[in-house]
Scaffold this active site. Structure first.
Site, short mmCIF file in Angstrom:
data_model
loop_
_atom_site.label_atom_id
_atom_site.label_comp_id
_atom_site.label_asym_id
_atom_site.label_seq_id
_atom_site.Cartn_x
_atom_site.Cartn_y
_atom_site.Cartn_z
N ASP A 1 -3.36 20.21 -55.49
CA ASP A 1 -3.51 20.13 -54.03
C ASP A 1 -4.31 21.33 -53.55
O ASP A 1 -3.83 22.46 -53.57
CB ASP A 1 -2.12 20.10 -53.37
CG ASP A 1 -2.19 19.94 -51.86
OD1 ASP A 1 -3.31 19.85 -51.31
OD2 ASP A 1 -1.12 19.89 -51.23
N CYS B 1 -7.08 18.27 -45.70
CA CYS B 1 -6.64 17.67 -46.97
C CYS B 1 -7.42 16.42 -47.36
O CYS B 1 -7.72 16.22 -48.54
CB CYS B 1 -5.15 17.38 -46.93
SG CYS B 1 -4.66 16.06 -45.79
N HIS C 1 -0.74 13.58 -45.43
CA HIS C 1 -1.23 14.59 -46.35
C HIS C 1 -1.68 13.95 -47.66
O HIS C 1 -0.91 13.25 -48.32
CB HIS C 1 -0.18 15.66 -46.64
CG HIS C 1 -0.69 16.75 -47.54
ND1 HIS C 1 -1.79 17.52 -47.19
CD2 HIS C 1 -0.30 17.16 -48.77
CE1 HIS C 1 -2.04 18.37 -48.17
NE2 HIS C 1 -1.15 18.17 -49.14
N GLU D 1 -9.85 24.11 -43.16
CA GLU D 1 -10.15 24.29 -41.74
C GLU D 1 -10.20 22.97 -41.01
O GLU D 1 -10.45 21.92 -41.61
CB GLU D 1 -11.45 25.08 -41.54
CG GLU D 1 -12.64 24.55 -42.33
CD GLU D 1 -13.69 23.88 -41.46
OE1 GLU D 1 -13.31 23.26 -40.45
OE2 GLU D 1 -14.88 23.97 -41.81
N ARG E 1 -21.86 23.92 -46.77
CA ARG E 1 -20.99 25.07 -47.00
C ARG E 1 -19.95 25.24 -45.91
O ARG E 1 -19.65 26.34 -45.45
CB ARG E 1 -21.81 26.36 -47.18
CG ARG E 1 -22.82 26.29 -48.31
CD ARG E 1 -23.48 27.61 -48.57
NE ARG E 1 -22.53 28.58 -49.14
CZ ARG E 1 -22.17 28.63 -50.42
NH1 ARG E 1 -22.66 27.75 -51.29
NH2 ARG E 1 -21.30 29.55 -50.83
#
Length: 280
Positions: free
Chosen positions: A122, A69, A107, A39, A64
């Protein structure tokens, strides 16, 4: 076992005894994807995303929340290293949209060496993220719980592809050479602050479940998928309903004093986005 690993295993509901093996790597990879959502909420709120071990742990484990990435694979790298894996982070250039020019390195992905075999792990690429490690080997089709992948050499780099509508689609091009913390800080800053970054213009979330299904969100639009097919869709009627659905369907911690988010804050943020925009 360390307190950090105990907390992480509780977060992803891992009850086994971890060892340096491909079975442990596969199990942790799948459970991480299912428990900790991809997210970008902090980008659109907006908040700064910190990449220290403490900040990532407090956000993704203690509070939580999820992340993208740089956070997801940063946490997973620390987990694997504390277990005893030989692991390091790489950087890739996302080419999913077939850009006219080669994009920057934005990334973060992991390279794991195990018994003289290299594996790509990943847990942070959103809807098409790997849900199992794949061997770093050329042109071999590799099955995961959520689809078929392969790696192709590109000079000294590698390109990860996934099978989509009977064709191979490139995801990102990886550089295998040494990377430094400054490289991840720069990629993170670009992803969160570059005006044209897609993370700045859409609320995006994803969870990949261990039964092979996945749940994605684009702005107000929830979509459940299995085997590449849509099985259910929900559109949140407003931002306050969305606030509850994020907790219900993505397990998002909303109450943490630093990393939580209120319905009021979400309402202000989501007023910039189209209620009826479809997500995939």
């Amino acid at each position: 076992m360390t307190p950090f690993l105990d907390a992480y295993f509780a977060r992803i509901d891992f009850a086994g005894k971890p060892d340096v093996s491909i079975d442990t790597l596969r199990s942790l990879h799948a459970l991480h994807n299912a428990a900790i959502p991809f997210e970008n909420l902090d980008v659109v709120l907006p908040r700064e995303i910190e990449l220290t071990d403490e900040a990532i742990f407090n956000k993704l484990v203690v509070a939580r929340r999820g992340g993208y990435c740089f956070e997801q694979n940063g946490l997973f790298e620390r987990v694997l290293r504390e277990i005893g894996f030989n692991v390091r982070s790489l950087l890739g250039r996302v080419v999913l949209s077939n850009p006219a020019q080669m994009p920057p390195r934005t990334h973060r992905v992991l390279l794991v060496t195990l018994d003289d075999q290299q594996w790509l792990a990943d847990v942070g690429f959103g809807g098409q993220t790997l849900t199992a490690p794949v061997r770093l080997a050329a042109n071999i089709e590799q099955e995961t719980p959520h689809g078929l992948y392969r790696l192709q050499p590109a000079g000294t780099d590698w390109i990860l592809q996934f099978r989509h509508h009977e064709k191979w689609q490139s995801m990102y091009q990886l550089e295998i050479g040494p990377q430094y913390q400054a490289d991840f800080v720069m990629g993170n800053f670009h992803s969160a602050h570059w005006p044209q970054s897609h993370f700045r213009h859409h609320l995006l979330m994803c969870r990949h479940f261990t039964d092979g299904s996945k749940l994605t969100l684009t702005n107000f639009h929830f979509t459940w998928w299995k085997a590449g097919q849509v099985i259910k869709e929900i559109v949140a009627p407003d931002a306050r309903s969305l606030h509850g659905l994020l907790q219900e369907h993505f397990g998002q911690g909303a109450d943490h004093p630093q990393y939580g988010f209120s319905a009021d804050a979400l309402e202000v943020t989501m007023s910039r986005f189209n209620l009826h925009e479809e997500g995939r």
